[in-house]
Design an enzyme around this catalytic site. Structure first.
Site, PDB file in Angstrom:
ATOM      1  N   TRP A  63       1.269  19.217 -41.321  1.00 18.78           N
ATOM      2  CA  TRP A  63       0.892  20.343 -40.487  1.00 18.78           C
ATOM      3  C   TRP A  63       1.271  21.629 -41.210  1.00 18.78           C
ATOM      4  O   TRP A  63       2.081  21.636 -42.146  1.00 18.78           O
ATOM      5  CB  TRP A  63       1.613  20.254 -39.143  1.00 18.78           C
ATOM      6  CG  TRP A  63       3.076  20.540 -39.272  1.00 18.78           C
ATOM      7  CD1 TRP A  63       4.009  19.726 -39.842  1.00 18.78           C
ATOM      8  CD2 TRP A  63       3.775  21.721 -38.869  1.00 18.78           C
ATOM      9  NE1 TRP A  63       5.234  20.314 -39.805  1.00 18.78           N
ATOM     10  CE2 TRP A  63       5.134  21.542 -39.211  1.00 18.78           C
ATOM     11  CE3 TRP A  63       3.373  22.897 -38.250  1.00 18.78           C
ATOM     12  CZ2 TRP A  63       6.097  22.510 -38.965  1.00 18.78           C
ATOM     13  CZ3 TRP A  63       4.343  23.845 -37.998  1.00 18.78           C
ATOM     14  CH2 TRP A  63       5.677  23.663 -38.351  1.00 18.78           C
ATOM     15  N   ARG A 111      10.787  15.658 -42.723  1.00 18.17           N
ATOM     16  CA  ARG A 111      10.952  16.036 -41.334  1.00 18.17           C
ATOM     17  C   ARG A 111       9.637  16.095 -40.568  1.00 18.17           C
ATOM     18  O   ARG A 111       9.559  15.699 -39.442  1.00 18.17           O
ATOM     19  CB  ARG A 111      11.647  17.404 -41.297  1.00 18.17           C
ATOM     20  CG  ARG A 111      11.853  17.972 -39.934  1.00 18.17           C
ATOM     21  CD  ARG A 111      12.776  17.157 -39.074  1.00 18.17           C
ATOM     22  NE  ARG A 111      14.132  17.109 -39.538  1.00 18.17           N
ATOM     23  CZ  ARG A 111      14.986  18.124 -39.508  1.00 18.17           C
ATOM     24  NH1 ARG A 111      14.602  19.285 -39.082  1.00 18.17           N
ATOM     25  NH2 ARG A 111      16.228  17.964 -39.941  1.00 18.17           N
ATOM     26  N   THR A 112       8.610  16.624 -41.211  1.00 16.72           N
ATOM     27  CA  THR A 112       7.360  16.854 -40.480  1.00 16.72           C
ATOM     28  C   THR A 112       6.828  15.568 -39.880  1.00 16.72           C
ATOM     29  O   THR A 112       6.718  14.556 -40.543  1.00 16.72           O
ATOM     30  CB  THR A 112       6.306  17.462 -41.425  1.00 16.72           C
ATOM     31  OG1 THR A 112       6.873  18.574 -42.059  1.00 16.72           O
ATOM     32  CG2 THR A 112       5.088  17.882 -40.649  1.00 16.72           C
ATOM     33  N   GLN A 113       6.516  15.647 -38.589  1.00 19.59           N
ATOM     34  CA  GLN A 113       6.137  14.426 -37.891  1.00 19.59           C
ATOM     35  C   GLN A 113       4.649  14.396 -37.668  1.00 19.59           C
ATOM     36  O   GLN A 113       3.940  15.341 -37.906  1.00 19.59           O
ATOM     37  CB  GLN A 113       6.804  14.384 -36.518  1.00 19.59           C
ATOM     38  CG  GLN A 113       8.228  14.840 -36.520  1.00 19.59           C
ATOM     39  CD  GLN A 113       8.513  15.752 -35.344  1.00 19.59           C
ATOM     40  OE1 GLN A 113       7.690  16.564 -34.970  1.00 19.59           O
ATOM     41  NE2 GLN A 113       9.680  15.616 -34.777  1.00 19.59           N
TER      42      GLN A 113
END
Lengths: 226, 256
Positions: free
Chosen positions: A11, B33-35
């Site tokens: 993201w 960390r990014t999910q």
């Protein structure tokens, strides 16, 4: 497997919510304007979102870009302004706020505020002043500027119509416009109407703020909603 | 995240969950960390009407393409004056719900006859979402918060990276694409409760027809000056005999 980590799209902490901002300085006034559309990709999130922020009676900031960063920047500066006022017994001047905005932006040089700002107001002598910024705080005082989605469409019009001295002259001359407040206002309205025609992120509504010795006067007009 | 025993052990032993970074076998630091979301809710809709706010959401929580939970409440009251609805990762929504309950409880314990209004709660929520985004560890939700206090109606949204705004009608996810145009056309400030519910039901029906992760089981939350009520689950009548659904591939190239 080289490093054993699955590859997939990650993201982004940024997005561009669009919008256009303009500021024009005159001999004793300053106009700051921005559209009110908030976008995400091909969607419109809302048609009534203000991009203008009053920092003091002599300084109004207009910002476009990533809305969450813009709002945080506004809150940050507002807090600093209030602190200054309580400490010094007077509000920050527009040139002082200009330097503060630059420093605040550069402070996050390695994780920037994705915010494209113009700061307009009156300097310490009561003359109109405009400061224009990039996302990491590089700035200059100028007679007029635009930032945001429609900037490339609007800037050439302002260069052509405001009858300001050329910024290329040497010795440098002030580039504030010699036009009257009313004449400059008409140009602002026309340029936004034009940008709205050719630009998907600009439209819905136009907020204009005029700063002069009588204070701050706000105006709103509709823009095309398509 | 890799679903192998080796990767799990590696993350565990290096405290990767805490720091968000893991030293891989090649010695370089990889930010893990990014999910991505696992159990997700679909659209939430919100409108202002004459007496207050209406929020609507279905009761599905999907696990990828599986409709895993069919009685998941995605609308929750917050304090006395507001209701919150979320799409996206439902475990993050539950955590947010806990945080807001702590906030409103602490507010109530001051016992100073003042309560946090919807604007203040939304502001708090915005900051939480933005701060998690700054740490590259977002709460993977798109949240609508609506409320009424002292006669003033409030309806706001916040996304997982902190973008927030208010409007007279809002929607998350597919609702932004399918419901918002209908809301823009039909919404009026003086709608009665019946008209508001009818408008929401119309949008929910479109979402049921066209959003594959929706189910025909909804709740509508109403907030007025008197307080918050969340309806019991209900369904909407569907019509699959509509002409648009007959011979759907008739004019599609390359289909049979």
């Amino acid at each position: 497997m080289a490093h054993g980590f699955k590859e997939h799209a990650t993201w982004s902490p940024y997005e561009n919510n669009g919008g256009t901002c303009v500021a024009i300085a005159g001999s004793d006034y300053c106009i700051v304007a921005a559209d009110t559309r908030l976008s995400l990709g091909y969607s419109i999130l809302t048609r009534g979102h203000s991009k203008l922020f009053k920092l003091s009676d002599t300084a109004v900031m207009a910002s476009s870009g990533f809305q969450a960063d813009v709002r945080t920047l506004q809150k940050n500066l507002e807090a600093r302004q209030k602190g200054y006022y309580h400490q010094h017994g007077k509000p920050m001047s527009c040139p002082a706020m200009a330097q503060l905005l630059s420093n605040t932006l550069y402070y996050k040089r390695f994780f920037p505020y994705y915010s494209f700002n113009v700061l307009g107001g009156l300097d310490t002598e009561g003359k109109g002043c405009v400061y224009t910024y990039d996302a990491v705080g590089s700035y200059e005082r100028t007679g007029y500027s635009t930032q945001g989605s429609g900037a490339e469409l609007i800037m050439p019009i302002l260069d052509n119509q405001l009858k300001s001295a050329s910024p290329l002259l040497y010795p440098p001359r002030e580039t504030a416009t010699p036009l009257t407040e009313q004449e400059a206002l008409e140009i602002v309205k026309d340029t936004f109407a034009s940008a709205t025609e050719r630009q998907i992120y600009t439209g819905d509504g136009l907020e204009i703020v005029v700063i002069n010795k009588d204070g701050i006067h706000k105006e709103y007009l509709d823009l095309k909603k398509d | 995240m890799e679903h192998t025993i080796e990767a799990f052990k590696r993350e565990e032993s290096l405290g990767a969950r805490h720091s968000g970074a893991a030293a891989a076998s090649d010695g370089k630091i990889h930010i893990e960390r990014t999910q991505y979301p696992y159990v997700t809710g679909s659209s939430v809709l919100g409108i202002k009407y004459k007496d207050g706010i209406l929020l609507a959401a279905d009761m599905a929580a999907s696990y990828g393409s599986t409709k895993r939970y069919k009685s998941f409440q995605r609308l929750k009251p917050v304090g006395k004056h507001a209701v919150i609805g979320a799409s996206g990762e439902m475990s993050d929504f539950q955590q947010i719900s806990t945080m807001l309950d702590e906030l409103t409880l602490r507010d109530q314990m001051w016992d100073d006859s003042n309560t946090l209004g919807p604007h203040e709660i939304h502001s708090y929520l915005n900051r939480i979402m933005y701060q998690r985004r700054n740490k590259f560890d977002p709460l993977w939700n798109n949240i609508i918060l609506g409320g009424v206090k002292n006669g003033k109606k409030y309806l706001g949204v916040v996304s997982m990276i902190g973008v927030h705004f208010e409007d007279d009608h809002v929607a998350t996810g597919f609702g932004q694409h399918l419901a918002r145009p209908e809301l823009r056309k039909q919404w009026r400030a003086d709608m009665t409760l019946e008209e508001g519910v009818r408008l929401l039901e119309k949008c929910l029906l479109v979402l049921y027809y066209r959003d594959r992760s929706s189910i025909n089981k909804y709740q509508i939350a109403k907030v007025t000056e008197e307080g918050v009520t969340i309806s019991s689950p209900f369904a909407i009548e569907t019509n699959w005999e509509l002409e648009a659904f007959q011979n759907p591939t008739k004019n599609a190239e390359g289909s049979w």
